[in-house]
Motif scaffolding. Structure first.
Motif, short mmCIF file in Angstrom:
data_model
loop_
_atom_site.label_atom_id
_atom_site.label_comp_id
_atom_site.label_asym_id
_atom_site.label_seq_id
_atom_site.Cartn_x
_atom_site.Cartn_y
_atom_site.Cartn_z
N ALA A 194 0.82 -1.21 0.00
CA ALA A 194 0.00 0.00 0.00
C ALA A 194 0.86 1.26 0.00
CB ALA A 194 -0.93 -0.02 1.20
N MET A 195 1.93 1.23 0.74
CA MET A 195 2.82 2.39 0.79
C MET A 195 3.42 2.67 -0.58
SD MET A 195 4.76 1.82 4.46
CE MET A 195 5.75 3.34 4.34
N LEU A 196 3.75 1.62 -1.34
CA LEU A 196 4.28 1.81 -2.68
C LEU A 196 3.22 2.40 -3.59
CD1 LEU A 196 6.63 1.36 -4.68
CD2 LEU A 196 5.68 -0.91 -5.12
N ARG A 197 2.02 1.89 -3.52
CA ARG A 197 0.91 2.42 -4.34
C ARG A 197 0.65 3.89 -4.03
NH1 ARG A 197 -3.94 0.00 -1.97
NH2 ARG A 197 -3.62 1.77 -0.56
N ASP A 198 0.73 4.26 -2.74
CA ASP A 198 0.38 5.62 -2.32
C ASP A 198 1.55 6.58 -2.36
OD1 ASP A 198 -2.14 4.58 -1.84
OD2 ASP A 198 -1.82 4.30 0.31
N GLY A 199 2.73 6.11 -2.76
CA GLY A 199 3.88 6.99 -2.87
C GLY A 199 4.60 7.25 -1.57
N GLU A 200 4.29 6.50 -0.52
CA GLU A 200 5.01 6.67 0.76
C GLU A 200 6.40 6.04 0.70
OE1 GLU A 200 2.49 6.33 4.44
OE2 GLU A 200 1.11 5.43 2.99
N ILE A 201 6.60 5.10 -0.18
CA ILE A 201 7.93 4.65 -0.57
C ILE A 201 8.00 4.71 -2.09
CG2 ILE A 201 8.39 3.20 1.46
CD1 ILE A 201 7.53 0.76 -0.17
N ASP A 202 9.21 4.75 -2.61
CA ASP A 202 9.38 4.93 -4.05
C ASP A 202 9.53 3.62 -4.80
OD1 ASP A 202 9.58 7.90 -3.92
OD2 ASP A 202 11.39 7.44 -2.76
N ALA A 203 10.06 2.60 -4.12
CA ALA A 203 10.35 1.34 -4.79
C ALA A 203 10.24 0.21 -3.78
CB ALA A 203 11.74 1.37 -5.42
N LEU A 204 10.19 -1.01 -4.30
CA LEU A 204 10.08 -2.20 -3.46
C LEU A 204 10.93 -3.30 -4.06
CD1 LEU A 204 8.68 -3.83 -1.15
CD2 LEU A 204 6.84 -4.33 -2.78
N TYR A 205 11.84 -3.86 -3.25
CA TYR A 205 12.60 -5.06 -3.62
C TYR A 205 11.97 -6.22 -2.85
CZ TYR A 205 16.34 -1.55 -4.57
OH TYR A 205 17.08 -0.48 -4.99
N THR A 206 11.49 -7.23 -3.54
CA THR A 206 10.72 -8.25 -2.84
C THR A 206 10.81 -9.59 -3.56
OG1 THR A 206 8.52 -8.72 -1.91
CG2 THR A 206 8.59 -7.69 -4.09
N ALA A 207 10.22 -10.61 -2.97
CA ALA A 207 10.13 -11.92 -3.61
C ALA A 207 8.77 -12.13 -4.26
CB ALA A 207 10.42 -13.03 -2.60
N ARG A 208 7.72 -11.73 -3.58
CA ARG A 208 6.36 -11.93 -4.08
C ARG A 208 5.86 -10.66 -4.78
NH1 ARG A 208 3.60 -16.38 -2.16
NH2 ARG A 208 4.58 -17.51 -0.44
N LYS A 209 5.17 -10.84 -5.90
CA LYS A 209 4.59 -9.70 -6.60
C LYS A 209 3.58 -9.02 -5.69
CE LYS A 209 1.69 -10.58 -9.94
NZ LYS A 209 1.16 -10.99 -11.27
N PRO A 210 3.69 -7.70 -5.46
CA PRO A 210 2.75 -7.02 -4.56
C PRO A 210 1.37 -6.88 -5.20
CG PRO A 210 4.21 -5.43 -5.58
CD PRO A 210 4.73 -6.79 -5.98
N SER A 211 0.35 -6.90 -4.36
CA SER A 211 -1.02 -6.78 -4.86
C SER A 211 -1.28 -5.43 -5.51
CB SER A 211 -2.02 -7.01 -3.72
OG SER A 211 -1.85 -6.05 -2.70
N SER A 212 -0.49 -4.43 -5.17
CA SER A 212 -0.67 -3.09 -5.75
C SER A 212 -0.16 -3.02 -7.19
CB SER A 212 0.02 -2.03 -4.89
OG SER A 212 1.37 -2.36 -4.66
N TYR A 213 0.54 -4.06 -7.64
CA TYR A 213 0.94 -4.11 -9.04
C TYR A 213 -0.19 -4.73 -9.84
CZ TYR A 213 3.30 -5.36 -13.38
OH TYR A 213 3.64 -5.48 -14.70
N THR A 214 -0.77 -3.95 -10.73
CA THR A 214 -1.91 -4.43 -11.53
C THR A 214 -1.61 -4.43 -13.02
OG1 THR A 214 -2.82 -2.18 -11.55
CG2 THR A 214 -3.59 -3.67 -9.81
N GLY A 215 -0.35 -4.21 -13.37
CA GLY A 215 0.05 -4.16 -14.77
C GLY A 215 0.87 -2.93 -15.05
#
Length: 330
Positions: free
Chosen positions: A172-193
């Motif tokens: 949610a923070m990535l979607r709302d701009g509270e963080i700029d980027a995310l390094y992760t293993a699982r695709k975040p739900s805020s990524y919709t394409g």
């Protein structure tokens, strides 16, 4: 003499399924297998050592070697591998269009010591000139709040890591701009394409990852298989027995992928994908054993050291039971 009874926790991978369903049996071992999610297995093994043997984060295992008791010892079988260029997500309004734009940004990662972000930070530093200390890392739950590091870390001051607020999630923070980027293993739900509020840094990631492999020969391993050290010390022969059984299990998967009379996976072009993979990476595209993986492991260990996770630069030989270092034909 009765077989030694051991418990093992591992996710339900195609390459380990024969061991999990009992069609491959490790010599001298009666193995009780639990198919649990990787997060649950890691938490229960690292915090409470609930299993005799388990799949384990490569990074967490490496960090554990600096604990006084060194609670685990590994065998060179890698149940999880993943090219991670596809796992860098950015807010569409963050101004991040290429890797160098990450410098000075706020970057989320579920745990700083998590293997996927270790590889991502290392690749960004080596390949794109994004120093590890050039961003501020924000740690916490990706989809559920209040996640903490599984292992206590003692990082150098040059590494800036801040937990996110209670009740917040990185997605949610990535979607709302509270963080700029995310390094992760699982695709975040805020990524919709690619046209949504969150996008991949490398949307067309397959050519990027293929080029990386062609130049480096690295297919990053995410997980290893670890044995509780006291279990291993009582019966050191189990390291070889488990390794042989795991390799035999994976050999069955290699065989299954070759079948053309009927598809054993639900991917319509699985045969074409296999042929394409072999063309780029060779027949043994998911190698196990020490010798075939030594160079890649040493790159990871350099990243762990450069990122403040390892207190000294380890050599890949230090990771594994010595009985498993020499190659042999199964």
């Amino acid at each position: 003499m009765a077989d030694l009874r051991l418990t093992m926790s591992c996710w339900d991978y195609d390459r380990t399924r024969a061991l999990m369903d009992g069609s491959v049996k490790p010599d001298g071992i009666e193995l009780t297998c639990l198919s649990l999610s990787v997060e649950e297995t890691f938490f229960r093994m690292l915090r409470y050592r609930e299993f005799d043997v388990s799949e384990m984060s490569l990074s967490s295992y490496t960090v554990s070697l600096f604990k006084e008791e060194r609670p685990f010892i590994a065998i060179p079988f890698f149940p999880s591998r993943f090219f991670r260029h596809s796992s860098i997500y950015v807010n569409a309004d963050s101004g991040i269009h290429e890797p160098k734009d990450l410098v000075g940004k706020r970057v989320g990662c579920p745990e700083y010591q998590m293997t996927a972000p270790v590889w991502i930070r290392g690749v960004l530093s080596d390949e794109y000139g994004v120093p590890v200390e050039s961003v501020t890392y924000h740690t916490g739950g990706e989809e559920e709040p209040n996640r903490s590091e599984k292992l206590k870390l003692d990082l150098p001051d040059r590494i800036k890591v801040e937990p996110i607020a209670a009740g917040k999630t990185l997605s949610a923070m990535l979607r709302d701009g509270e963080i700029d980027a995310l390094y992760t293993a699982r695709k975040p739900s805020s990524y919709t394409g690619p046209n949504g509020p969150v996008r991949r840094l490398f949307e067309d990631y397959v050519p990027v990852e293929r080029d990386y492999y062609a130049r480096t020969g690295i297919f990053p391993m995410m997980h290893i298989v670890a044995i509780r050290r006291e279990v291993y010390e009582r019966n050191r022969w189990i390291a070889q027995s488990l390794y042989k059984a795991l390799v035999s299990s994976q050999a069955k998967t290699y065989h299954d992928l070759q079948q053309t009379a009927a598809l054993k996976t639900m991917l319509p072009w699985a045969v074409a994908h296999l042929e394409d993979t072999e063309a780029h990476m060779g027949k043994d595209f998911w190698p196990n054993g020490f010798e075939k993986n030594e160079d890649t492991l040493n790159v990871f260990l350099r990243y762990s050291y450069e990122q403040g996770l390892s207190k000294r630069l380890l050599d890949a030989r230090e990771l594994f039971a010595p009985e498993t270092l020499e190659a042999f034909v199964i």
